[in-house]
Design an enzyme around this catalytic site. Structure first.
Site, PDB file in Angstrom:
ATOM      1  N   LYS A  13       0.830  -1.213   0.000  1.00  0.00           N
ATOM      2  CA  LYS A  13       0.000   0.000   0.000  1.00  0.00           C
ATOM      3  C   LYS A  13       0.865   1.263   0.000  1.00  0.00           C
ATOM      4  O   LYS A  13       0.635   2.186  -0.767  1.00  0.00           O
ATOM      5  CB  LYS A  13      -0.907   0.058   1.249  1.00  0.00           C
ATOM      6  CG  LYS A  13      -1.762  -1.161   1.482  1.00  0.00           C
ATOM      7  CD  LYS A  13      -2.632  -0.998   2.719  1.00  0.00           C
ATOM      8  CE  LYS A  13      -1.880  -0.864   4.021  1.00  0.00           C
ATOM      9  NZ  LYS A  13      -1.197  -2.085   4.486  1.00  0.00           N
ATOM     10  N   ARG A  88      -8.374   1.008  10.154  1.00  0.00           N
ATOM     11  CA  ARG A  88      -7.973  -0.379  10.394  1.00  0.00           C
ATOM     12  C   ARG A  88      -8.986  -1.113  11.257  1.00  0.00           C
ATOM     13  O   ARG A  88      -8.793  -2.294  11.558  1.00  0.00           O
ATOM     14  CB  ARG A  88      -6.628  -0.386  11.108  1.00  0.00           C
ATOM     15  CG  ARG A  88      -5.444  -0.673  10.179  1.00  0.00           C
ATOM     16  CD  ARG A  88      -4.195  -0.415  10.962  1.00  0.00           C
ATOM     17  NE  ARG A  88      -3.081  -1.213  10.608  1.00  0.00           N
ATOM     18  CZ  ARG A  88      -2.001  -0.748   9.970  1.00  0.00           C
ATOM     19  NH1 ARG A  88      -1.963   0.486   9.540  1.00  0.00           N
ATOM     20  NH2 ARG A  88      -0.974  -1.531   9.762  1.00  0.00           N
ATOM     21  N   ARG A 127      12.281  -6.922   4.534  1.00  0.00           N
ATOM     22  CA  ARG A 127      12.284  -5.463   4.351  1.00  0.00           C
ATOM     23  C   ARG A 127      13.395  -4.776   5.151  1.00  0.00           C
ATOM     24  O   ARG A 127      13.597  -5.076   6.330  1.00  0.00           O
ATOM     25  CB  ARG A 127      10.915  -4.928   4.776  1.00  0.00           C
ATOM     26  CG  ARG A 127      10.780  -3.429   4.645  1.00  0.00           C
ATOM     27  CD  ARG A 127       9.361  -3.001   4.593  1.00  0.00           C
ATOM     28  NE  ARG A 127       8.616  -3.225   5.831  1.00  0.00           N
ATOM     29  CZ  ARG A 127       7.323  -2.953   5.971  1.00  0.00           C
ATOM     30  NH1 ARG A 127       6.642  -2.463   4.948  1.00  0.00           N
ATOM     31  NH2 ARG A 127       6.703  -3.180   7.104  1.00  0.00           N
ATOM     32  N   ARG A 160      12.787  -2.773  10.593  1.00  0.00           N
ATOM     33  CA  ARG A 160      11.790  -2.225  11.527  1.00  0.00           C
ATOM     34  C   ARG A 160      11.606  -3.192  12.691  1.00  0.00           C
ATOM     35  O   ARG A 160      11.606  -4.396  12.483  1.00  0.00           O
ATOM     36  CB  ARG A 160      10.453  -2.048  10.792  1.00  0.00           C
ATOM     37  CG  ARG A 160      10.240  -0.637  10.283  1.00  0.00           C
ATOM     38  CD  ARG A 160       9.073  -0.544   9.359  1.00  0.00           C
ATOM     39  NE  ARG A 160       7.799  -0.999   9.936  1.00  0.00           N
ATOM     40  CZ  ARG A 160       6.622  -0.828   9.347  1.00  0.00           C
ATOM     41  NH1 ARG A 160       6.549  -0.226   8.177  1.00  0.00           N
ATOM     42  NH2 ARG A 160       5.521  -1.255   9.910  1.00  0.00           N
ATOM     43  N   ARG A 171       0.753  -9.223  13.735  1.00  0.00           N
ATOM     44  CA  ARG A 171       0.157  -8.169  12.893  1.00  0.00           C
ATOM     45  C   ARG A 171      -0.829  -8.768  11.891  1.00  0.00           C
ATOM     46  O   ARG A 171      -1.879  -8.185  11.620  1.00  0.00           O
ATOM     47  CB  ARG A 171       1.253  -7.395  12.158  1.00  0.00           C
ATOM     48  CG  ARG A 171       2.027  -6.482  13.097  1.00  0.00           C
ATOM     49  CD  ARG A 171       3.352  -6.053  12.500  1.00  0.00           C
ATOM     50  NE  ARG A 171       3.211  -5.173  11.373  1.00  0.00           N
ATOM     51  CZ  ARG A 171       4.193  -4.946  10.487  1.00  0.00           C
ATOM     52  NH1 ARG A 171       5.345  -5.566  10.606  1.00  0.00           N
ATOM     53  NH2 ARG A 171       4.009  -4.115   9.499  1.00  0.00           N
TER      54      ARG A 171
HETATM   55  P1  AMP Z   1       2.002   0.250   9.240  1.00  0.00           P
HETATM   56  O1  AMP Z   1       3.283   0.911   8.901  1.00  0.00           O
HETATM   57  O2  AMP Z   1       0.821   0.841   8.525  1.00  0.00           O
HETATM   58  O3  AMP Z   1       2.072  -1.256   9.094  1.00  0.00           O
HETATM   59  O4  AMP Z   1       1.723   0.541  10.798  1.00  0.00           O
HETATM   60  C1  AMP Z   1       2.657   0.154  11.783  1.00  0.00           C
HETATM   61  C2  AMP Z   1       1.965   0.066  13.127  1.00  0.00           C
HETATM   62  O5  AMP Z   1       1.423   1.354  13.482  1.00  0.00           O
HETATM   63  C3  AMP Z   1       0.793  -0.892  13.206  1.00  0.00           C
HETATM   64  O6  AMP Z   1       1.175  -2.234  13.428  1.00  0.00           O
HETATM   65  C4  AMP Z   1       0.011  -0.296  14.384  1.00  0.00           C
HETATM   66  O7  AMP Z   1       0.634  -0.623  15.619  1.00  0.00           O
HETATM   67  C5  AMP Z   1       0.185   1.206  14.171  1.00  0.00           C
HETATM   68  N1  AMP Z   1      -0.893   1.741  13.318  1.00  0.00           N
HETATM   69  C6  AMP Z   1      -0.772   2.273  12.076  1.00  0.00           C
HETATM   70  N2  AMP Z   1      -1.962   2.669  11.609  1.00  0.00           N
HETATM   71  C7  AMP Z   1      -2.875   2.362  12.567  1.00  0.00           C
HETATM   72  C8  AMP Z   1      -4.285   2.502  12.668  1.00  0.00           C
HETATM   73  N3  AMP Z   1      -5.025   3.024  11.683  1.00  0.00           N
HETATM   74  N4  AMP Z   1      -4.874   2.077  13.813  1.00  0.00           N
HETATM   75  C9  AMP Z   1      -4.166   1.567  14.828  1.00  0.00           C
HETATM   76  N5  AMP Z   1      -2.837   1.383  14.802  1.00  0.00           N
HETATM   77  C10 AMP Z   1      -2.183   1.784  13.669  1.00  0.00           C
END
Ligand code: AMP
Length: 214
Positions: A13, A88, A127, A160, A171
């Site tokens: 994404k 989410r 990654r 990360r 996740r």
């Molecule tokens: P991402 O980079 O989008 O995979 O986000 C990394 C982490 O940030 C996720 O595993 C969540 O812990 C937190 N996070 C990101 N976006 C959200 C969201 N919309 N709601 C809740 N937690 C989020």
């Protein structure tokens, strides 16, 4: 035009949002990026979010809804936006609808990136991100010329904290339980379009551009 990019972690994404943003001059809003920046800067938001993120859990709804509400009011997003990683949960989606309604805006299209779980795990465990310039690599598909060093700026490549196998499994579990129900939520609104995220990056981009038109 206002879009949502939906899909599991590692579905591509963020990569596609950055490409589409350049071509169509709309702005990406990534809650993951916003939260990571806050963690790095040790702000009160970052301190609150860090524990959840490191465990692969979602940050509480009211925290992320607050971030999005504030951003969407900014003039920066008046010409359109791509929400990447938000909403989410169903509650986040409902709050988003309410916020947009107040701002006299709406979500026009929702792209759901579908990727096999095995591929997701390989993408996420492989990654690496450059500490200096943010360039992304994958040790399996797109490795740097020199192990651990960025081709562009010579910076150190980092993994990360939440890209370890144990956290990735958590996740993905969270995705299936809390985020996947959004597909039906947006199907009911007639807004979902499915993207085959198993393809090469270029092919995904071409598919998206074909759907978006010129
Ligand atoms: P991402 O980079 O989008 O995979 O986000 C990394 C982490 O940030 C996720 O595993 C969540 O812990 C937190 N996070 C990101 N976006 C959200 C969201 N919309 N709601 C809740 N937690 C989020």
């Amino acid at each position: 035009m206002n879009f949502i990019f939906l899909g599991a972690p590692g579905a591509g994404k963020g990569t596609q949002a950055k490409l589409i943003m350049k071509k169509y001059h709309i702005t990406q809003i990534s809650t993951g990026d916003i939260l990571r920046e806050a963690v790095q800067e040790k702000t009160s938001l970052g301190l609150k979010a860090r524990e959840y993120m490191n465990k692969g859990l979602l940050v509480p709804d009211e925290v992320v809804i607050g971030i999005i509400e504030e951003r969407l009011k900014s003039p920066l997003y008046q010409t359109g936006f791509i929400l990447d990683g938000f909403p989410r949960t169903i509650r986040q989606a409902q709050s988003l609808d309410e916020v947009l309604d107040k701002l006299d805006k709406c979500i026009d299209r929702v792209f759901d990136f579908e990727v096999d779980e095995e591929a997701l795990i390989k993408r996420l465990t492989g990654r690496r991100v450059c500490k200096g310039c943010g360039q992304m690599y994958n040790i399996y598909f797109n490795p740097p010329s020199q192990d651990g060093i960025c081709n562009i700026c010579g910076g150190e490549l980092l993994q990360r904290k939440d890209d370890t196998l144990e956290t990735i499994k958590e996740r993905l579990k969270v995705y299936r339980a809390q985020t996947a129900p959004l597909i039906e939520y947006y199907q009911k609104q007639g807004k979902i379009e499915t993207i085959d995220g198993n393809q090469e990056q270029d092919r995904i981009y071409d598919q998206l551009c074909a759907l978006l038109g010129s």
